[in-house]
Design an enzyme around this catalytic site. Structure first.
Site, short mmCIF file in Angstrom:
data_model
loop_
_atom_site.label_atom_id
_atom_site.label_comp_id
_atom_site.label_asym_id
_atom_site.label_seq_id
_atom_site.Cartn_x
_atom_site.Cartn_y
_atom_site.Cartn_z
N ASP A 291 11.54 129.53 121.19
CA ASP A 291 12.37 129.45 119.99
C ASP A 291 12.53 130.79 119.29
O ASP A 291 11.58 131.56 119.15
CB ASP A 291 11.77 128.43 119.02
N GLU B 90 17.01 115.55 119.80
CA GLU B 90 15.69 116.06 120.14
C GLU B 90 14.97 116.35 118.83
O GLU B 90 15.45 117.13 118.01
CB GLU B 90 15.78 117.36 120.94
#
Length: 271
Positions: free
Chosen positions: A64, A53
């Protein structure tokens, strides 16, 4: 030109036939530089990752944690553009022949142009997109263009997702389902936990897509643990941290190469 969703499907089918989980690595484009990220991504693929990814750095990465946020900030301060992300996809795929996805929040795709982004990602050899903040009920436009260009649409599910929601997501998605192992942002954890196993079981019961687990996996032992019940093991923050901790870019590439080899051994453990 059609994208590489079939390559992704074939890769996950092959690892299943081999009796193991796929190793899916995440690294952001442009960190520490565009060229540096390309070399790091090629290294993890060469060392045993089955899929990668490529992160499209964003100024507000809600999924994140601090490690990836730091890397994203470095990439954005370096002037990263979407064209650089697409170049990263192209060079990683051409060098390794392995499936490469982009993990991105929706806003950059929407601003760039949905069809333009899908077309250019397919032309770069991309296999699809992971879109963590795109609700499935608002995804028709993206899904239409992704299907037209041969790209997978990977949605994220969490332990809080209800069974009806899981059924809706597995019906709308393609490639695989990204199962977040716990509630919270990305980052390494001491234990992945039983929530992940239960979520995989519920997601499998809701549909037919492979289920790959991310968030919290950082070691070969954890990869082996998750590989016992998931179709794929997704590792991101651990790779990024190795690069952040390295004294220079070359050392960072070797550090992620070594980690990929360890994790690849982990997903192949049995018993």
């Amino acid at each position: 030109m059609s994208g590489n969703i079939q390559l992704l499907d074939d890769t996950l089918a092959r690892t299943r036939e081999e009796g193991r989980a796929a190793l899916i690595a995440y690294l952001p484009a442009g960190f520490p530089t565009v060229e540096g990220s390309i070399e790091a991504i090629k290294a993890v693929l060469d060392a045993g990752a089955d899929v990668v990814e490529v992160g499209l750095p964003h100024s507000d990465p809600v999924l994140d944690g601090p490690v990836i946020q730091t890397a994203d900030d470095i990439a954005l301060r370096g002037g990263l553009k979407i064209a650089d992300v697409l170049r990263t996809v192209r060079e990683a795929h051409q060098a390794t022949g392995k499936p490469v996805l982009v993990m991105t929040y929706w806003n950059p795709v929407d601003r760039y142009g949905v069809d333009r982004f899908a077309q250019e990602l397919a032309e770069a050899g991309g296999a699809g997109c992971i879109l963590p903040d795109l609700p499935v009920q608002e995804a028709d436009l993206w899904r239409e263009h992704a299907a037209k260009h041969g790209l997978a649409t990977v949605f994220v599910v969490a332990p809080s997702s209800r069974d009806a929601r899981l059924a809706e997501i597995t019906a709308a998605g393609s490639g695989f389902v990204y199962a977040a192992s716990l509630m919270g942002v990305t980052g390494t954890r001491d234990s992945v936990g039983e929530q992940a196993r239960a979520l995989v079981e519920r997601t499998r019961a809701a549909g037919k897509l492979p289920v790959c687990v991310g968030i919290g996996v950082s070691s070969a032992a954890q990869a082996a643990e998750v590989a016992e019940f998931a179709d794929g093991v997704i590792v991101g923050s651990a790779f990024v941290k190795r690069m952040l901790d390295a004294p220079d870019a070359a050392a960072g590439v070797e550090a992620v190469r070594a980690l990929a080899a360890e994790l690849a051994e982990g997903v192949r453990r049995t018993g």
